[in-house]
Design a protein around this motif. Sequence first.
Motif, PDB file in Angstrom:
ATOM      1  N   ALA A 132       7.509 -67.790   0.981  1.00 30.84           N
ATOM      2  CA  ALA A 132       6.361 -68.641   1.298  1.00 30.84           C
ATOM      3  C   ALA A 132       6.839 -69.916   1.983  1.00 30.84           C
ATOM      4  CB  ALA A 132       5.621 -69.006   0.011  1.00 30.84           C
ATOM      5  N   THR A 158       8.160 -76.298  -8.527  1.00 35.34           N
ATOM      6  CA  THR A 158       7.200 -75.933  -7.483  1.00 35.34           C
ATOM      7  C   THR A 158       5.781 -75.983  -8.039  1.00 35.34           C
ATOM      8  OG1 THR A 158       7.546 -73.603  -8.029  1.00 35.34           O
ATOM      9  CG2 THR A 158       8.758 -74.465  -6.144  1.00 35.34           C
ATOM     10  N   ALA A 218      -2.011 -72.737  -2.704  1.00 33.51           N
ATOM     11  CA  ALA A 218      -2.911 -71.746  -2.092  1.00 33.51           C
ATOM     12  C   ALA A 218      -3.309 -70.728  -3.160  1.00 33.51           C
ATOM     13  CB  ALA A 218      -2.217 -71.048  -0.924  1.00 33.51           C
ATOM     14  N   THR A 219      -4.587 -70.577  -3.392  1.00 33.27           N
ATOM     15  CA  THR A 219      -5.052 -69.714  -4.484  1.00 33.27           C
ATOM     16  C   THR A 219      -4.691 -68.244  -4.266  1.00 33.27           C
ATOM     17  OG1 THR A 219      -7.227 -69.474  -3.435  1.00 33.27           O
ATOM     18  CG2 THR A 219      -6.984 -71.236  -5.074  1.00 33.27           C
ATOM     19  N   ASN A 220      -4.597 -67.820  -3.003  1.00 34.47           N
ATOM     20  CA  ASN A 220      -4.334 -66.403  -2.707  1.00 34.47           C
ATOM     21  C   ASN A 220      -2.854 -66.131  -2.422  1.00 34.47           C
ATOM     22  OD1 ASN A 220      -4.255 -67.765  -0.256  1.00 34.47           O
ATOM     23  ND2 ASN A 220      -5.211 -66.097   0.893  1.00 34.47           N
ATOM     24  N   TRP A 221      -1.977 -66.989  -2.912  1.00 37.53           N
ATOM     25  CA  TRP A 221      -0.548 -66.865  -2.607  1.00 37.53           C
ATOM     26  C   TRP A 221       0.027 -65.516  -3.021  1.00 37.53           C
ATOM     27  CZ3 TRP A 221       3.710 -67.242  -6.258  1.00 37.53           C
ATOM     28  CH2 TRP A 221       3.295 -67.344  -7.596  1.00 37.53           C
ATOM     29  N   THR A 251      -4.184 -69.470  -9.339  1.00 39.63           N
ATOM     30  CA  THR A 251      -3.896 -68.111  -8.858  1.00 39.63           C
ATOM     31  C   THR A 251      -5.089 -67.186  -9.066  1.00 39.63           C
ATOM     32  OG1 THR A 251      -1.557 -68.449  -9.400  1.00 39.63           O
ATOM     33  CG2 THR A 251      -2.276 -66.182  -9.071  1.00 39.63           C
ATOM     34  N   LEU A 282       1.681 -62.539  -0.612  1.00 41.36           N
ATOM     35  CA  LEU A 282       3.073 -62.137  -0.796  1.00 41.36           C
ATOM     36  C   LEU A 282       3.185 -60.658  -1.160  1.00 41.36           C
ATOM     37  CD1 LEU A 282       4.558 -65.191  -2.753  1.00 41.36           C
ATOM     38  CD2 LEU A 282       4.835 -64.662  -0.334  1.00 41.36           C
ATOM     39  N   VAL A 335       1.799 -74.412  -7.094  1.00 35.37           N
ATOM     40  CA  VAL A 335       0.945 -73.544  -6.269  1.00 35.37           C
ATOM     41  C   VAL A 335      -0.148 -74.385  -5.623  1.00 35.37           C
ATOM     42  CG1 VAL A 335      -0.739 -71.666  -6.356  1.00 35.37           C
ATOM     43  CG2 VAL A 335       1.383 -71.505  -7.681  1.00 35.37           C
TER      44      VAL A 335
END
Length: 200
Positions: free
Chosen positions: A159, A134, A138-141, A67, A145, A136
């Motif tokens: 997402a 879950t 995608a680093t820019n999640w 993240t 959001l 992660v």
Amino acid sequence: AGDNGMKAIKAALKRRKIKAHVGKDEKSTYYQVVYDFEKEPMVSILIPTKNQAKVTRECLESIYKKTTYKNFEVILIDNGSDEKEALDLFEEFKKKYQNFRVMRKDIKFNYSKLNNLAAEKAKGEYLVLLNNDTEVIATNWLELLVGYAMRPHVGAVGAKLLYPDETVQHAGVILGLGGVASHAYTGSKRGDLGICGRLR
């Protein structure tokens, strides 16, 4: 036509004094608006769990390692874990990260109640309800959001979720599907466009 569509969206955002940048998807007719914010609002990530140390570790490590958003806290809601491996994991992350805490609630499992109890103690302006299985990717999640969640007409953001075989588990909820509501595009391949590029 695609370039002119992007110019029109940029002009509309400028007229409305909305800070954002626009990208054109190379594989569909869709555009992506990424909303900019000068200061990251605090986000509380709520994760109910009981035991399941292996999947919970994968979830937590993916959050902390991938993240890029910085202003967040993780509240792990421990619903009566009694396995040493899980309890050791919780202690490890408490020592490792200042923005990680554990709330213990020994009650009969009730997903919404556990999240509501954690929400009362959360520091964030925004809440992320996350399952412990879950991961992660995608680093820019969180940037994406939060950018959408900050819009005054938006109440909730979701997402695209993938199964381990990279087929779609969930890409939104459609009311009326299956009687009440159901997941959109379940079983589609990760790269599928969807109707008019919607799945992109």
